[in-house]
Write a protein that holds these residues in place. Structure first.
Motif, PDB file in Angstrom:
ATOM      1  N   ASP A 112       0.781  -1.166  -0.108  1.00 31.24           N
ATOM      2  CA  ASP A 112       0.016  -0.184  -0.109  1.00 31.24           C
ATOM      3  C   ASP A 112       1.033   1.110   0.070  1.00 31.24           C
ATOM      4  OD1 ASP A 112      -2.101  -1.769   0.276  1.00 31.24           O
ATOM      5  OD2 ASP A 112      -2.359  -1.426   2.437  1.00 31.24           O
ATOM      6  N   ALA A 113       0.479   2.390  -0.634  1.00 33.19           N
ATOM      7  CA  ALA A 113       1.270   3.391  -0.682  1.00 33.19           C
ATOM      8  C   ALA A 113       0.414   4.592  -0.734  1.00 33.19           C
ATOM      9  CB  ALA A 113       2.196   3.455  -1.966  1.00 33.19           C
ATOM     10  N   VAL A 114       0.862   5.777  -0.115  1.00 31.57           N
ATOM     11  CA  VAL A 114       0.119   7.071  -0.358  1.00 31.57           C
ATOM     12  C   VAL A 114       1.197   7.961  -0.799  1.00 31.57           C
ATOM     13  CG1 VAL A 114      -1.171   8.923   1.079  1.00 31.57           C
ATOM     14  CG2 VAL A 114      -1.564   6.570   1.492  1.00 31.57           C
ATOM     15  N   ASP A 115       1.016   8.919  -1.792  1.00 27.60           N
ATOM     16  CA  ASP A 115       1.936   9.861  -2.106  1.00 27.60           C
ATOM     17  C   ASP A 115       1.680  11.373  -1.922  1.00 27.60           C
ATOM     18  OD1 ASP A 115       0.309  10.974  -4.171  1.00 27.60           O
ATOM     19  OD2 ASP A 115       1.169   9.892  -5.800  1.00 27.60           O
ATOM     20  N   THR A 116       2.484  12.233  -2.079  1.00 26.06           N
ATOM     21  CA  THR A 116       2.229  13.547  -1.538  1.00 26.06           C
ATOM     22  C   THR A 116       1.114  14.227  -2.581  1.00 26.06           C
ATOM     23  OG1 THR A 116       4.263  14.275  -3.128  1.00 26.06           O
ATOM     24  CG2 THR A 116       4.711  13.732  -0.907  1.00 26.06           C
ATOM     25  N   ASP A 117       0.792  13.723  -3.557  1.00 26.48           N
ATOM     26  CA  ASP A 117      -0.426  14.241  -4.446  1.00 26.48           C
ATOM     27  C   ASP A 117      -1.756  13.722  -3.972  1.00 26.48           C
ATOM     28  OD1 ASP A 117       1.413  16.037  -5.998  1.00 26.48           O
ATOM     29  OD2 ASP A 117       1.714  14.335  -7.424  1.00 26.48           O
ATOM     30  N   GLY A 118      -1.783  13.188  -2.964  1.00 21.32           N
ATOM     31  CA  GLY A 118      -2.897  12.367  -2.246  1.00 21.32           C
ATOM     32  C   GLY A 118      -3.408  11.186  -3.066  1.00 21.32           C
ATOM     33  N   ARG A 119      -2.710  10.593  -3.896  1.00 23.88           N
ATOM     34  CA  ARG A 119      -2.961   9.439  -4.511  1.00 23.88           C
ATOM     35  C   ARG A 119      -2.712   8.033  -3.711  1.00 23.88           C
ATOM     36  NH1 ARG A 119      -1.307  12.122  -9.146  1.00 23.88           N
ATOM     37  NH2 ARG A 119       0.827  11.681  -8.506  1.00 23.88           N
ATOM     38  N   ALA A 120      -3.543   7.112  -3.773  1.00 21.43           N
ATOM     39  CA  ALA A 120      -3.397   6.007  -2.800  1.00 21.43           C
ATOM     40  C   ALA A 120      -3.223   4.621  -3.928  1.00 21.43           C
ATOM     41  CB  ALA A 120      -4.507   5.550  -2.110  1.00 21.43           C
ATOM     42  N   TYR A 121      -2.176   3.854  -3.746  1.00 19.67           N
ATOM     43  CA  TYR A 121      -1.988   2.590  -4.488  1.00 19.67           C
ATOM     44  C   TYR A 121      -2.070   1.527  -3.555  1.00 19.67           C
ATOM     45  CZ  TYR A 121       0.575   6.559  -6.739  1.00 19.67           C
ATOM     46  OH  TYR A 121       0.642   7.768  -7.446  1.00 19.67           O
ATOM     47  N   SER A 139      -8.260  10.074  -5.770  1.00 20.20           N
ATOM     48  CA  SER A 139      -9.120  10.927  -4.697  1.00 20.20           C
ATOM     49  C   SER A 139      -9.465   9.943  -3.843  1.00 20.20           C
ATOM     50  CB  SER A 139      -9.988  11.916  -5.148  1.00 20.20           C
ATOM     51  OG  SER A 139     -11.037  11.321  -5.994  1.00 20.20           O
ATOM     52  N   PRO A 140      -8.684   9.282  -2.882  1.00 22.66           N
ATOM     53  CA  PRO A 140      -9.189   8.194  -2.214  1.00 22.66           C
ATOM     54  C   PRO A 140      -9.630   8.772  -0.751  1.00 22.66           C
ATOM     55  CG  PRO A 140      -6.600   8.525  -1.779  1.00 22.66           C
ATOM     56  CD  PRO A 140      -7.129   9.378  -2.792  1.00 22.66           C
ATOM     57  N   ASP A 141     -10.245   7.897  -0.105  1.00 25.05           N
ATOM     58  CA  ASP A 141     -10.506   8.119   1.340  1.00 25.05           C
ATOM     59  C   ASP A 141      -9.551   7.212   1.899  1.00 25.05           C
ATOM     60  OD1 ASP A 141     -11.540   7.236   3.813  1.00 25.05           O
ATOM     61  OD2 ASP A 141     -13.502   6.807   3.386  1.00 25.05           O
ATOM     62  N   PRO A 142      -8.822   7.816   3.052  1.00 24.79           N
ATOM     63  CA  PRO A 142      -7.631   7.088   3.506  1.00 24.79           C
ATOM     64  C   PRO A 142      -8.139   5.728   4.233  1.00 24.79           C
ATOM     65  CG  PRO A 142      -7.996   9.389   4.441  1.00 24.79           C
ATOM     66  CD  PRO A 142      -9.127   9.065   3.693  1.00 24.79           C
ATOM     67  N   ASN A 143      -9.294   5.425   4.398  1.00 19.98           N
ATOM     68  CA  ASN A 143      -9.636   4.082   4.763  1.00 19.98           C
ATOM     69  C   ASN A 143     -10.113   3.084   3.564  1.00 19.98           C
ATOM     70  OD1 ASN A 143      -9.530   4.819   7.382  1.00 19.98           O
ATOM     71  ND2 ASN A 143     -11.362   5.850   7.155  1.00 19.98           N
ATOM     72  N   ASP A 144      -9.816   3.642   2.067  1.00 18.80           N
ATOM     73  CA  ASP A 144      -9.834   2.641   1.328  1.00 18.80           C
ATOM     74  C   ASP A 144      -8.951   1.570   1.138  1.00 18.80           C
ATOM     75  OD1 ASP A 144     -11.966   3.970   0.148  1.00 18.80           O
ATOM     76  OD2 ASP A 144     -10.775   5.124  -1.164  1.00 18.80           O
ATOM     77  N   ILE A 145      -7.780   1.807   1.728  1.00 15.89           N
ATOM     78  CA  ILE A 145      -6.745   0.619   1.699  1.00 15.89           C
ATOM     79  C   ILE A 145      -6.268   0.378   3.195  1.00 15.89           C
ATOM     80  CG2 ILE A 145      -5.743   1.152  -0.665  1.00 15.89           C
ATOM     81  CD1 ILE A 145      -3.588   2.747   0.638  1.00 15.89           C
ATOM     82  N   PRO A 146      -6.014  -0.735   3.351  1.00 14.07           N
ATOM     83  CA  PRO A 146      -5.768  -1.067   4.950  1.00 14.07           C
ATOM     84  C   PRO A 146      -5.031  -0.321   5.610  1.00 14.07           C
ATOM     85  CG  PRO A 146      -5.866  -3.135   3.508  1.00 14.07           C
ATOM     86  CD  PRO A 146      -5.792  -1.856   2.602  1.00 14.07           C
ATOM     87  N   THR A 147      -3.604   0.219   5.043  1.00 16.94           N
ATOM     88  CA  THR A 147      -2.975   0.990   5.817  1.00 16.94           C
ATOM     89  C   THR A 147      -3.038   2.566   5.704  1.00 16.94           C
ATOM     90  OG1 THR A 147      -1.493   0.555   4.341  1.00 16.94           O
ATOM     91  CG2 THR A 147      -1.165  -0.700   6.008  1.00 16.94           C
ATOM     92  N   GLY A 148      -4.164   2.749   4.722  1.00 12.68           N
ATOM     93  CA  GLY A 148      -4.079   4.215   4.132  1.00 12.68           C
ATOM     94  C   GLY A 148      -4.002   5.364   5.157  1.00 12.68           C
ATOM     95  N   SER A 149      -4.798   5.092   6.257  1.00  9.04           N
ATOM     96  CA  SER A 149      -4.839   6.292   7.266  1.00  9.04           C
ATOM     97  C   SER A 149      -3.385   6.431   7.819  1.00  9.04           C
ATOM     98  CB  SER A 149      -5.958   6.178   8.281  1.00  9.04           C
ATOM     99  OG  SER A 149      -5.770   4.813   9.130  1.00  9.04           O
ATOM    100  N   GLY A 150      -2.868   5.515   8.293  1.00 11.84           N
ATOM    101  CA  GLY A 150      -1.482   5.423   8.798  1.00 11.84           C
ATOM    102  C   GLY A 150      -0.427   5.763   8.006  1.00 11.84           C
ATOM    103  N   LEU A 151      -0.353   5.366   6.416  1.00 13.32           N
ATOM    104  CA  LEU A 151       0.497   5.823   5.759  1.00 13.32           C
ATOM    105  C   LEU A 151       0.617   7.452   5.606  1.00 13.32           C
ATOM    106  CD1 LEU A 151       0.646   2.980   3.181  1.00 13.32           C
ATOM    107  CD2 LEU A 151       2.674   3.710   4.561  1.00 13.32           C
ATOM    108  N   ALA A 152      -0.863   7.922   5.499  1.00  9.12           N
ATOM    109  CA  ALA A 152      -1.290   9.359   5.286  1.00  9.12           C
ATOM    110  C   ALA A 152      -0.564   9.999   6.431  1.00  9.12           C
ATOM    111  CB  ALA A 152      -2.620   9.611   5.065  1.00  9.12           C
ATOM    112  N   ALA A 153      -0.858   9.672   7.635  1.00  8.59           N
ATOM    113  CA  ALA A 153      -0.213  10.352   8.866  1.00  8.59           C
ATOM    114  C   ALA A 153       1.333  10.449   8.839  1.00  8.59           C
ATOM    115  CB  ALA A 153      -0.859   9.559  10.044  1.00  8.59           C
ATOM    116  N   LEU A 154       1.840   9.380   8.321  1.00  9.09           N
ATOM    117  CA  LEU A 154       3.151   9.242   8.557  1.00  9.09           C
ATOM    118  C   LEU A 154       3.823  10.178   7.230  1.00  9.09           C
ATOM    119  CD1 LEU A 154       5.730   7.910   9.515  1.00  9.09           C
ATOM    120  CD2 LEU A 154       5.404   6.113   7.826  1.00  9.09           C
ATOM    121  N   LEU A 155       2.963  10.228   5.988  1.00 11.88           N
ATOM    122  CA  LEU A 155       3.436  11.098   5.166  1.00 11.88           C
ATOM    123  C   LEU A 155       3.456  12.746   5.465  1.00 11.88           C
ATOM    124  CD1 LEU A 155       4.388  11.241   2.159  1.00 11.88           C
ATOM    125  CD2 LEU A 155       2.132  11.491   1.713  1.00 11.88           C
ATOM    126  N   ALA A 156       2.155  12.850   6.234  1.00 14.60           N
ATOM    127  CA  ALA A 156       2.127  14.322   6.701  1.00 14.60           C
ATOM    128  C   ALA A 156       2.989  14.588   7.994  1.00 14.60           C
ATOM    129  CB  ALA A 156       0.710  14.326   7.221  1.00 14.60           C
TER     130      ALA A 156
END
Length: 171
Positions: A112-121, A139-156
């Motif tokens: 799972d990945a989250v990039d600085t442009d807000g995309r989720a992979y 334009s994902p919801d951070p909960n669309d991928i299992p680790t999305g919210s955690g990766l988004a928080a780590l990226l921020a």
């Protein structure tokens, strides 16, 4: 692809100018592998996302003295010391999972990945399949991928601690 049962691994994905200047000045894509210790993962089903949010929280807290915080700060410092105009692009998590396809549980390796442009992979490779499946959401919801919210928080958190350029972006 690591073997089944390996601890989760984080990838810090960044780019930098190439070592040798070329006519087009393309940037080199780089990644730094950051293995997590199995004993640090919470035992509940939400273990990896919880740990990622914990790591992000530690980065926001200058008083935090966790080993991961020190390691992440060192990694970021080394990247910027080596290539001052390096840019953080994304955080990714590589981990094992169980996927139920047609009711049958199957071993799966996920990235799972989250990039600085807000995309989720979300890359899923079922054991025994020749090719993985890649989903990209612009334009994902951070909960669309299992680790999305955690990766988004780590990226921020990591972007917050990254030196800024004179034009206001992250380096």
């Amino acid at each position: 692809m690591l073997g089944w049962g390996q601890p989760a691994t984080l990838l810090l994905i960044h780019d930098r100018p190439p070592a040798a200047a070329g006519p087009k000045q393309l940037r080199e894509l780089r990644s730094v592998e950051f293995p997590l210790r199995r004993e640090d993962l919470p035992t509940d089903a939400a273990g990896l996302p919880v740990l990622l949010r914990h790591l992000a929280g530690a980065l926001h807290d200058p008083a935090a003295t966790t080993p991961y915080r020190a390691t992440l700060a060192t990694i970021l410092g080394r990247i910027h010391a080596t290539a001052p105009d390096a840019r953080l692009l994304a955080w990714a998590a590589c981990y094992d999972d169980i996927h139920t396809l047609d009711g049958q549980p199957r071993q799966t390796r996920r990235v799972d990945a989250v990039d600085t442009d807000g995309r989720a992979y979300h890359l899923t490779h079922l054991r025994g399949e020749d090719h993985p499946l890649l989903l990209v959401n612009d334009s994902p919801d951070p909960n669309d991928i299992p680790t999305g919210s955690g990766l988004a928080a780590l990226l921020a958190a990591t972007t917050h601690h990254t030196p800024t350029t004179t034009c206001g972006g992250t380096a």
